[in-house]
Design an enzyme around this catalytic site. Structure first.
Site, mmCIF file in Angstrom:
data_model
loop_
_atom_site.group_PDB
_atom_site.id
_atom_site.type_symbol
_atom_site.label_atom_id
_atom_site.label_comp_id
_atom_site.label_asym_id
_atom_site.label_seq_id
_atom_site.Cartn_x
_atom_site.Cartn_y
_atom_site.Cartn_z
ATOM 1 N N GLU A 124 0.828 -1.218 0.000
ATOM 2 C CA GLU A 124 0.000 0.000 0.000
ATOM 3 C C GLU A 124 0.859 1.264 0.000
ATOM 4 O OE1 GLU A 124 -2.872 -0.470 3.178
ATOM 5 O OE2 GLU A 124 -3.550 -2.408 2.412
ATOM 6 N N GLU A 156 -5.201 -8.199 -0.750
ATOM 7 C CA GLU A 156 -6.074 -7.895 0.387
ATOM 8 C C GLU A 156 -7.382 -7.320 -0.142
ATOM 9 O OE1 GLU A 156 -4.689 -5.345 3.542
ATOM 10 O OE2 GLU A 156 -2.630 -6.109 3.394
#
Length: 390
Positions: A201, A304
């Protein structure tokens, strides 16, 4: 491989729940031409190369279901060998076990009993032939804060400065990871392959390695430093290196390539996609990552996803299966179900568990020919036909 051939058949015929957009990218039957893939680590073990080839192969016909920490704990249990929220619902384990390596690496490692549990879970997953993927919510090596401590723009700069105290600490953390990886052996004594996705991320601002704390050159330098140190200095040859930007809204190809370290430093194209109850966004991003995967000849997947505390009884068919149909991704991994110890008011869960409203829909999802769970997997550590890895 009971699902593979049926998946091809379904994809060719089309699916009533698929949009025209999905149909446009429906999987084609595998041909006889050999596909040649290239890995970051030219000295990767035979099993690691086989896993890499299998990731590419499996996304041509379906996707593996994964769940973070599924074997470690569930909503109502903690550290029970053989337990799994997924298995309690559908009778099968996830194909992908996701785990966090941070506490193995940083200063939380000392006397950390959870690390023995992590190791046990990895060994059990490998024994069943499942796939292991690992993220790292590493603490801040400069300030001593956690992953979310983005108070300084000097952290990565310090790691990249030869001889600095921060670099020395970070190397110690990588040394611990190398030691742990060296202890991960299958029943034949061979290193267990792991899809390793550090600095996940990085498109966001929350982390000390994120876009608000680093320049493009610094992030790429950090990525290369980590790979070079593990591969070349420590001799770790069981990692598939995965990048995983966060793609919560509709994104373009250039967004997926944000601060891309270079094709020679990335094996697997992942994405963390917390898009809420918006399957159109998910479908769009799945299409984009599928196309990028094909262009770069690198397997891809959702590393995810999920909706915290979801209650939709048709969640799996509407929010996961329908947008994923016709896309070529190797895996879709749900985030964790936190162990709440009987506190039912704590809604921190992202997947199914016994008693959840979506149980019946998940059982149908498990039975679908496009979804791969543990019992559906081919031998993920033997090279498939028509794929070569160099």
């Amino acid at each position: 491989m009971k699902k593979v051939y049926m998946a091809i058949f379904i994809a060719l015929l089309g699916c009533s729940s698929c949009s025209k957009d999905n149909d446009d990218s429906a999987p084609e039957p595998p041909g006889t031409e050999t596909v040649e893939l290239s890995m970051v680590d030219k000295s990767a073990t035979a099993e690691t190369k086989a896993l890499y080839a299998r990731l590419w192969d499996i996304q041509q016909t379906g996707f593996m279901f994964g769940h973070h920490d599924d074997l470690f704990y569930g909503r109502k249990w903690y550290d029970v060998s053989g337990n799994s929220d997924t298995k309690e619902v559908c009778g099968d384990y996830p194909a992908v076990f996701s785990v966090d390596f941070a506490e193995i690496m940083d200063d939380r490692c000392e006397g950390n009993e959870a690390n023995a549990v992590r190791k046990r879970c990895i060994l059990e997953a490998r024994r069943r032939g499942e796939v292991i993927i690992a993220c790292c919510h590493l603490n801040n090596p400069l300030t001593g804060g956690d992953s979310w401590d983005n108070s300084s723009a000097e952290v990565v700069r310090g790691i990249l400065e030869d001889g600095s105290a921060v670099q020395a600490k970070f190397k110690t953390w990588l040394d611990r990871l190398a030691t742990f990886a060296g202890e991960l052996k299958d029943d034949q004594g061979k290193p267990i392959p792991v899809i390793f996705r550090p600095f996940h991320e990085h498109t966001q601002t929350w982390s000390w390695w994120g876009k608000s704390c680093t320049t493009e050159a610094e992030f790429i330098g950090l990525w290369k430093f980590t790979v070079n140190y593990l591969r070349d200095t420590k001799g770790i040859h069981q990692f598939v290196y995965a990048i995983s930007p966060q793609m919560d809204s509709v994104k373009r190809e250039e967004d997926f390539l944000f601060r891309w370290p270079g094709d020679e430093y990335v094996d697997f194209i992942g994405m963390d996609c917390y898009h809420g109850l918006n399957p159109a966004t998910f479908s769009s991003n799945l299409k984009t990552i599928s196309e990028l995967s094909k262009k770069k000849k690198k397997p891809c997947g959702v590393t995810e996803t999920g909706v915290e505390g979801f209650t939709d009884k048709d969640y799996w068919s509407k929010q996961i299966l329908t947008p994923a149909t016709g896309r070529k991704v190797s895996m879709i991994v749900m985030w964790r179900n936190k162990f709440v110890g009987g506190n039912e008011s704590d809604m921190h869960y992202f997947s199914v568990f016994k008693g959840h409203a979506s149980e019946a829909d998940f059982i149908k999802f498990h039975a679908n020919e496009l979804t791969f769970f543990s019992s559906d997997l081919p031998d993920m550590y033997q090279m498939p036909e028509n794929v070569e890895v160099k």
